[in-house]
Design an enzyme around this catalytic site. Structure first.
Site, PDB file in Angstrom:
ATOM      1  N   HIS A   1       0.747  -1.293  -0.035  1.00 33.66           N
ATOM      2  CA  HIS A   1       0.061  -0.012  -0.108  1.00 33.66           C
ATOM      3  C   HIS A   1       0.941   1.362  -0.023  1.00 33.66           C
ATOM      4  O   HIS A   1       0.612   2.153  -0.884  1.00 33.66           O
ATOM      5  CB  HIS A   1      -0.787  -0.080   1.137  1.00 33.66           C
TER       6      HIS A   1
ATOM      7  N   GLN B   1      -0.474  -4.460  -8.875  1.00 35.87           N
ATOM      8  CA  GLN B   1      -0.470  -5.511  -9.984  1.00 35.87           C
ATOM      9  C   GLN B   1      -0.952  -6.972  -9.136  1.00 35.87           C
ATOM     10  O   GLN B   1      -1.364  -7.692  -9.941  1.00 35.87           O
ATOM     11  CB  GLN B   1       0.798  -5.634 -10.818  1.00 35.87           C
TER      12      GLN B   1
ATOM     13  N   SER C   1       0.516  -9.050   1.669  1.00 37.19           N
ATOM     14  CA  SER C   1      -0.866  -9.019   1.545  1.00 37.19           C
ATOM     15  C   SER C   1      -1.358  -8.720   3.084  1.00 37.19           C
ATOM     16  O   SER C   1      -0.669  -9.252   4.152  1.00 37.19           O
ATOM     17  CB  SER C   1      -1.501 -10.334   1.335  1.00 37.19           C
TER      18      SER C   1
HETATM   19  P1  AMP Z   1      -6.318  -3.768  -0.432  1.00 37.45           P
HETATM   20  O1  AMP Z   1      -6.326  -3.127   0.769  1.00 37.45           O
HETATM   21  O2  AMP Z   1      -5.969  -5.349  -0.303  1.00 37.45           O
HETATM   22  O3  AMP Z   1      -7.835  -3.751  -0.912  1.00 37.45           O
HETATM   23  O4  AMP Z   1      -5.487  -3.310  -1.242  1.00 37.45           O
HETATM   24  C1  AMP Z   1      -5.498  -2.034  -1.733  1.00 37.45           C
HETATM   25  C2  AMP Z   1      -4.413  -1.762  -2.925  1.00 37.45           C
HETATM   26  O5  AMP Z   1      -3.189  -2.082  -2.469  1.00 37.45           O
HETATM   27  C3  AMP Z   1      -5.123  -2.631  -4.196  1.00 37.45           C
HETATM   28  O6  AMP Z   1      -4.774  -1.792  -5.457  1.00 37.45           O
HETATM   29  C4  AMP Z   1      -3.868  -3.759  -4.284  1.00 37.45           C
HETATM   30  O7  AMP Z   1      -3.570  -4.477  -5.484  1.00 37.45           O
HETATM   31  C5  AMP Z   1      -2.727  -2.999  -3.677  1.00 37.45           C
HETATM   32  N1  AMP Z   1      -1.565  -4.134  -3.121  1.00 37.45           N
HETATM   33  C6  AMP Z   1      -2.093  -4.990  -2.135  1.00 37.45           C
HETATM   34  N2  AMP Z   1      -0.892  -5.738  -2.159  1.00 37.45           N
HETATM   35  C7  AMP Z   1       0.280  -5.151  -2.709  1.00 37.45           C
HETATM   36  C8  AMP Z   1       1.379  -5.711  -2.939  1.00 37.45           C
HETATM   37  N3  AMP Z   1       1.963  -6.673  -2.499  1.00 37.45           N
HETATM   38  N4  AMP Z   1       2.114  -4.703  -3.649  1.00 37.45           N
HETATM   39  C9  AMP Z   1       1.641  -3.810  -4.610  1.00 37.45           C
HETATM   40  N5  AMP Z   1       0.308  -3.256  -4.430  1.00 37.45           N
HETATM   41  C10 AMP Z   1      -0.514  -4.183  -3.475  1.00 37.45           C
END
Ligand code: AMP
Length: 291
Positions: A47, A158, A195
């Site tokens: 993030h 991505q 994640s």
């Molecule tokens: P989330 O909080 O899981 O909904 O993710 C929010 C944003 O962060 C989304 O655009 C995800 O693709 C991005 N994101 C999550 N994990 C990663 C990562 N390891 N590397 C890059 N972007 C990420």
């Protein structure tokens, strides 16, 4: 300070839509280019990399933190999804974010809410096949966030390959005037994609979870060594993943980078993509491969 607008040192934290509109309006009247990073919180380096990309390109950076109920299935982890607002706000502050939008669920989904957006086709395969309704919830909340924040640019990872494909198609099909930037997946030193769900993994599962990124690199090695037969590559990925009984594979295959169709044979750029449960924790990852 009102209850809904708490000022940190440089960061505004806003819970209601009129306050977001007021702050964005003020920034825009100063000529600011507005960037939005949508998140569900439990922020990590992935993030933060999106926030830094936004900081580089935009004058005003907004981050939304909202665990969106409509993208979780009935048996999924909505209630136990990790939440730590204080820690997230400190991270946003350090990253130089200007505004955090942290709405309550009824702010986004009022009582008689009844409009959903579906990107047909792309939403039914891969994650969509395993998680029915997931992308309907994602597309709906992202379009709402775009309508509330009205960013010039929005930043996605991505890591969620199908999600960014669907969001780009949503904007294209519905003439949404937001530029979509897709930023590289941030990984642990050993290759595990960051994640928010990694916190669910116990030490043994954490070791086994490495097989996801390993299966992607195996696919890349096979393709770059000249293997074009996707069923054969898929079989090798599955063998690697299921070497541990802790892993249940949902899919592990090669897809076309735009249509997301599963390939039969590799003939150009493709994406190795995997989803698997490690113990009770469902993880996803992907890797773009150039033959
Ligand atoms: P989330 O909080 O899981 O909904 O993710 C929010 C944003 O962060 C989304 O655009 C995800 O693709 C991005 N994101 C999550 N994990 C990663 C990562 N390891 N590397 C890059 N972007 C990420």
């Amino acid at each position: 300070l009102s209850a809904s607008t708490i000022a940190r040192q440089n960061l505004m934290v806003v819970e209601n839509i009129p306050s977001v509109r007021a702050e964005i309006g003020a920034a825009r009247s100063r000529g600011a280019r507005i960037g939005l990073v949508p998140t569900m919180g439990a922020l990590h380096e992935g993030h933060l990399s999106l926030m830094r990309a936004a900081r580089r390109e935009c004058d005003f950076v907004a981050v939304s933190i909202f665990v969106n109920p409509t993208q979780f299935g009935p048996n999924e982890d909505y209630l136990k999804y990790p939440r730590d607002l204080a820690r997230d706000l400190a991270a946003c502050d350090t990253a130089g974010v200007d505004l955090v939008f942290h709405p309550a669920v009824p702010t986004i989904y009022h009582d008689d809410f009844n409009t959903f957006v579906t990107v047909e086709g792309l939403s039914n395969v891969l994650e969509g096949a395993c998680r029915p309704g997931h992308f309907r919830g994602v597309a709906t909340v992202v379009l709402k966030l775009f309508n509330i924040v009205t960013p010039d640019v929005a930043f996605f990872g991505q890591k969620d390959y199908q999600q960014q494909t669907i969001i780009r198609r949503l904007c294209h099909d519905l003439n949404v005037p937001v530029d979509i930037r897709v930023c590289p997946t941030i990984r642990e030193a050993d290759g595990l994609a960051l994640s928010s769900r990694n916190v669910y993994l116990n030490p043994e599962e954490r070791r086994v979870a490495l097989s996801l990124s390993r299966s992607l690199h195996l696919a890349q090695e096979l393709v770059q060594a000249g293997q074009t037969d996707v069923p054969r590559i898929r079989q090798r990925m599955h063998e690697l993943l299921t070497a541990s009984p802790l892993v249940q594979v949902d899919y592990a295959t090669l897809i076309h980078p735009e249509s997301l169709d599963e390939l039969v044979s590799v003939s150009g750029r493709c994406v190795a993509i995997v989803a698997a449960r490690v113990g009770q924790t469902r993880l996803i990852d992907n890797l773009v491969i150039d033959p």
